[in-house]
Design an enzyme around this catalytic site. Structure first.
Site, PDB file in Angstrom:
ATOM      1  N   ASP A  58       0.887  -1.162   0.000  1.00  0.00           N
ATOM      2  CA  ASP A  58       0.000   0.000   0.000  1.00  0.00           C
ATOM      3  C   ASP A  58       0.923   1.209   0.000  1.00  0.00           C
ATOM      4  O   ASP A  58       1.450   1.609   1.047  1.00  0.00           O
ATOM      5  CB  ASP A  58      -0.900  -0.002   1.231  1.00  0.00           C
ATOM      6  N   ASN A  85       4.930   5.231 -10.586  1.00  0.00           N
ATOM      7  CA  ASN A  85       4.007   5.259 -11.714  1.00  0.00           C
ATOM      8  C   ASN A  85       2.541   5.215 -11.297  1.00  0.00           C
ATOM      9  O   ASN A  85       1.696   5.750 -11.990  1.00  0.00           O
ATOM     10  CB  ASN A  85       4.307   4.079 -12.652  1.00  0.00           C
ATOM     11  N   SER A 136       2.340  14.289 -15.565  1.00  0.00           N
ATOM     12  CA  SER A 136       1.322  14.445 -16.603  1.00  0.00           C
ATOM     13  C   SER A 136       1.354  15.872 -17.123  1.00  0.00           C
ATOM     14  O   SER A 136       1.683  16.805 -16.381  1.00  0.00           O
ATOM     15  CB  SER A 136      -0.065  14.152 -16.021  1.00  0.00           C
ATOM     16  N   TYR A 149      -6.744  15.643  -9.931  1.00  0.00           N
ATOM     17  CA  TYR A 149      -5.660  15.067 -10.723  1.00  0.00           C
ATOM     18  C   TYR A 149      -4.644  16.140 -11.104  1.00  0.00           C
ATOM     19  O   TYR A 149      -3.439  15.953 -10.929  1.00  0.00           O
ATOM     20  CB  TYR A 149      -6.227  14.387 -11.972  1.00  0.00           C
ATOM     21  N   LYS A 153      -0.754  16.196  -9.822  1.00  0.00           N
ATOM     22  CA  LYS A 153       0.362  16.088 -10.772  1.00  0.00           C
ATOM     23  C   LYS A 153       1.220  17.353 -10.764  1.00  0.00           C
ATOM     24  O   LYS A 153       2.445  17.273 -10.934  1.00  0.00           O
ATOM     25  CB  LYS A 153      -0.152  15.756 -12.177  1.00  0.00           C
TER      26      LYS A 153
END
Length: 171
Positions: A58, A85, A136, A149, A153
């Site tokens: 985890d 990743n 990203s 998100y 990022k």
């Protein structure tokens, strides 16, 4: 002889997608790959397919991450590459997103790479190793309904730069 011969690599989120492709490439290039994955089915499947090692982890839990690197250190004696990743995205307008969903996204996309890097760093300094954080374009820009998100990022990009400044001289 492959480019990564005798290297030990830990890769998160390697049950599918970019992580799996990375694990495949690293294995092909001679690295010993350790798949750190919470999903036992996909993690073990990828490990079996590639002849890699699977450790249920985890990555957003400090004790679990510490145990992973203790295992890697005792089993292999070194760590050369960490690939952060694993990630997630949930599409929602900010007013429709729950705090739990926000926290889960930040935890997996930003806190987990922090923890993984923190516990990998002493081993990477010894081996003059590398951390690869999968960011990203949304860390620089945005798409609709991706507030958590994009924020996570952007934070990962900043964390990556900060680690590079702090440890660049270590190799």
């Amino acid at each position: 002889m492959g480019l990564l011969e005798s290297k030990i690599a830990v890769i998160t989120g390697s049950g599918r997608g970019i992580g799996k492709a990375t694990a495949q490439l690293f294995t092909k290039e001679g690295a010993t790959v350790v798949i750190a994955e919470f999903d036992e089915v996909s993690g073990q499947s990828t490990a079996n397919e590639l002849g890699a090692h699977f450790i249920k982890t985890d990555i957003s839990n400090e004790e679990s991450v510490n145990a992973l690197f203790n295992f890697v250190s005792s089993k292999f004696g070194q760590l050369d590459i960490l690939v952060n990743n694993a990630g997630m995205i949930e599409e929602a307008l900010i007013e429709d997103m729950s705090l739990d969903s926000w926290n889960q996204t930040i935890s997996l996309n930003l806190t987990a790479p922090f923890l993984m890097s923190k516990y990998a760093m002493p081993h990477l300094i010894k081996s003059v190793g590398s951390i690869v954080n999968i960011g990203s374009i949304e860390g620089l820009g945005a798409n609709p309904k991706h507030a958590a998100y994009c924020a996570s990022k952007a934070g990962l990009h900043g964390l990556t730069r900060a680690i590079a400044i702090d440890h660049g001289a270590d190799g």
